[in-house]
Design an enzyme around this catalytic site. Structure first.
Site, PDB file in Angstrom:
ATOM      1  N   LYS A  62      17.822  88.535  28.876  1.00 33.34           N
ATOM      2  CA  LYS A  62      18.268  89.184  30.120  1.00 33.34           C
ATOM      3  C   LYS A  62      18.931  88.101  30.968  1.00 33.34           C
ATOM      4  O   LYS A  62      18.285  87.346  31.676  1.00 33.34           O
ATOM      5  CB  LYS A  62      17.054  89.760  30.862  1.00 33.34           C
ATOM      6  CG  LYS A  62      17.328  90.948  31.764  1.00 33.34           C
ATOM      7  CD  LYS A  62      18.355  90.770  32.844  1.00 33.34           C
ATOM      8  CE  LYS A  62      17.933  90.048  34.082  1.00 33.34           C
ATOM      9  NZ  LYS A  62      19.037  89.804  35.028  1.00 33.34           N
ATOM     10  N   GLU A 115      15.451  73.874  48.830  1.00 32.45           N
ATOM     11  CA  GLU A 115      16.584  73.840  47.909  1.00 32.45           C
ATOM     12  C   GLU A 115      17.730  74.623  48.542  1.00 32.45           C
ATOM     13  O   GLU A 115      17.569  75.791  48.883  1.00 32.45           O
ATOM     14  CB  GLU A 115      16.186  74.483  46.573  1.00 32.45           C
ATOM     15  CG  GLU A 115      17.312  74.439  45.572  1.00 32.45           C
ATOM     16  CD  GLU A 115      16.954  75.101  44.242  1.00 32.45           C
ATOM     17  OE1 GLU A 115      16.505  76.258  44.257  1.00 32.45           O
ATOM     18  OE2 GLU A 115      17.134  74.459  43.195  1.00 32.45           O
ATOM     19  N   CYS A 175      20.212  72.906  39.459  1.00 36.09           N
ATOM     20  CA  CYS A 175      18.789  72.778  39.760  1.00 36.09           C
ATOM     21  C   CYS A 175      18.424  71.325  40.027  1.00 36.09           C
ATOM     22  O   CYS A 175      17.530  71.033  40.795  1.00 36.09           O
ATOM     23  CB  CYS A 175      17.962  73.344  38.620  1.00 36.09           C
ATOM     24  SG  CYS A 175      18.475  72.736  37.021  1.00 36.09           S
ATOM     25  N   GLU A 178      11.356  77.247  34.332  1.00 34.85           N
ATOM     26  CA  GLU A 178      12.263  76.161  34.755  1.00 34.85           C
ATOM     27  C   GLU A 178      12.791  76.584  36.114  1.00 34.85           C
ATOM     28  O   GLU A 178      13.635  77.479  36.209  1.00 34.85           O
ATOM     29  CB  GLU A 178      13.433  76.024  33.772  1.00 34.85           C
ATOM     30  CG  GLU A 178      13.048  75.662  32.361  1.00 34.85           C
ATOM     31  CD  GLU A 178      12.715  74.197  32.205  1.00 34.85           C
ATOM     32  OE1 GLU A 178      12.946  73.419  33.156  1.00 34.85           O
ATOM     33  OE2 GLU A 178      12.201  73.823  31.150  1.00 34.85           O
TER      34      GLU A 178
END
Ligand code: NDP
Length: 471
Positions: free
Chosen positions: A169, A376, A278, A244
């Site tokens: 997905k 972030e 990331c 992750e």
């Protein structure tokens, strides 16, 4: 392109009637394709197909799987230019970056996984016991949009290498590259049901998949917030989960750096892919008596990251992926100013009229408590943070809930390595070293758990079985 099929189950593309998903080019804000989306019953059908395909696939030999991986690698290479253009159109990465990092990393990732299978998957003798490794079963792979092909490879190809079957997905922001990837797998001769693709919304298709009783493992890459939710959905069924997640990586410049060489590279480690990585090194830790010089070099370096048309030659940075991400990044920039950070980079940057562009931004006077130093951002925003001594630098670097990556720069590599050992992250880049795809990659703390890449990536998709008295 209208009417692309987004559902591939049991070796067949299924055309679905519901509301199609529109794919928007972030540089032009134009709809470039629409894709049919999976419905709930498709999730069940995809899981059933992957379960049916599992026994045969699990019993192929590593050598047979390696051969298939070689075909996939070749298929990706043959379509590499088209894939790079697709990624640029979907997410706005500059074409040079799509070629080198987006598609280049994906192909190199397949190669690293193929090479990791060269010695097979050996059994281990422990006393009188024989410890054998078996594929964990049917895997749900849920991936983000920022490195769409690379993220898919790290999960799907590693799971295949281990002998697992997969339901993928991908992000709804990057469905076209996932469709092309699935076509490559199909052409390489993957048996029906071994990999199934579901384009569809995360909370609908993704969540049902993570919860599904027919899934044995969920491998997720994405934000920490979604990872928490997906992890909880998977854990309700006691599934194996790897996550992750996001990061807030620190880049430590030690006092012996050659500033004019190091600073432009450090800026790049934050701004590459418009800061949408990331591992983005978004906190630059600088000895306080060098801050003035470093800030000036940052301002100069930021000028070369002026955003522009990602199709054009020489453009380092394209737009952000979506209108909503741009709004979020602007809010972070405003919060930096409101909390007392000082804008070091030029304020008046000319941006293209259309597209979700944002000016590359460098802040000085950033303290560890500020929002821009803690959260972030996922955009081109760099915080320069002064430190008095190395102990303080290490403390600031580790003062974050995240633990994905980080960097240390020094003229003395041994000194840099000693500092790197003190950072609580899954990896540290010494003096700008590039990603090593055969080495493990992954996070600690809120950046998740589990490792991807090469042999370590394959091991995540295996379970050990101890045969007592068999040795
Ligand atoms: P999201 O967390 O928004 O989405 C990731 C995936 O999860 C997408 O496929 C999304 O589908 C799906 N999803 C969303 N909601 C659910 C749900 N309730 N149940 C199941 N699946 C769901 O992340 P982004 O795509 O925005 O990616 C950016 C994030 O990914 C950043 O935080 C970044 O740090 C992280 N990331 C981490 C990496 C690592 O290796 N540690 C590497 C790359 C990115 P949909 O798109 O349809 O919403």
């Amino acid at each position: 392109v209208t009417g692309r099929c987004g559902v591939f189950v049991d070796g067949r593309w299924l055309d679905r009637k519901g509301v199609p998903l529109e794919v928007v080019n972030p540089a032009t804000e134009e709809v470039i394709a629409d894709v049919s989306q999976a419905q709930h019953p498709d999730v069940d059908a995809a899981v059933a197909a992957a379960r049916a395909a599992f026994p045969l696939w699990a019993h192929t030999t590593p050598a047979e799987r390696r051969q298939l991986l070689a075909g996939i690698e070749q298929g990706l290479e043959e379509r590499s230019e088209e894939l790079a253009r697709t990624v640029t159109a979907e997410i706005g990465s500059p074409l040079w970056f799509s070629r080198s990092a987006q598609v280049g990393l994906a192909i190199a990732g397949v190669r690293a996984l193929r090479e990791a299978l060269a010695d097979g998957i050996p059994d281990e003798r422990v006393g009188d016991a024989l410890v054998v490794s078996e594929p964990v079963g049917v895997v749900a792979a849920i991936t983000p949009w920022n490195f769409p092909l690379h993220q898919i490879v790290q999960k799907v190809i590693a799971a295949l290498a281990a002998g697992c079957t997969v339901v993928l997905k991908p992000s709804e922001l990057a469905p076209l590259s996932a469709i092309a990837f699935t076509e490559v797998l199909d052409k390489a001769g993957l048996p029906p049901g071994v990999v199934n693709l579901l384009i569809g919304a995360g909370p609908i298709v993704g969540e049902r998949l993570a919860r599904h009783d027919g899934i044995e493992m969920v491998s997720f890459t994405g934000s920490t917030a979604t990872g928490r939710r997906v992890g909880a959905a998977a854990m309700a069924g006691i599934k194996k989960v790897t996550l992750e997640l996001g990061g807030k990586s620190a880049n430590l410049l030690l006092d012996d750096c050659d500033w004019s060489t190091v600073v432009p590279k450090a800026v790049r480690q934050c701004f590459a892919n418009s800061g949408q990585t990331c591992v983005a090194f978004s906190r630059l830790l600088v000895p306080d008596d060098h801050v003035g010089e470093v800030e000036e070099l940052c301002r100069d370096a930021a000028r070369s990251w002026a955003p522009g048309n990602p199709q054009a030659e020489g453009v380092l940075m394209g737009p952000l992926v979506s209108r909503s991400l741009r709004a979020r990044v602007r809010t972070y920039i405003a919060s930096g100013i409101a909390q007392g950070a000082r804008r070091v980079s030029d304020e008046a940057v000319e941006l293209p009229e259309r597209g979700w562009y944002v000016a590359p931004t460098v802040f000085g006077d950033v303290t560890p408590a500020m929002t821009i130093a803690r959260e972030e951002i996922f955009g081109p925003v760099l915080s320069v943070m002064p430190y008095r001594d190395v102990d303080e630098a290490v403390a600031v670097a580790n003062d974050t809930p995240y633990g994905l990556s980080g960097g240390v720069w020094s003229a003395d590599t041994g000194r840099a390595v000693a500092i790197a050992r003190r950072l609580c992250t899954g990896e540290v880049a010494i003096n700008g070293a590039e990603l090593e795809l055969a080495a493990p990659f992954g996070g600690r703390r809120r950046s998740g758990h589990g490792r991807e890449g090469g042999r370590h990536g394959i091991l995540e998709f295996l379970e050990s079985k101890t045969l007592l008295g068999a040795a």
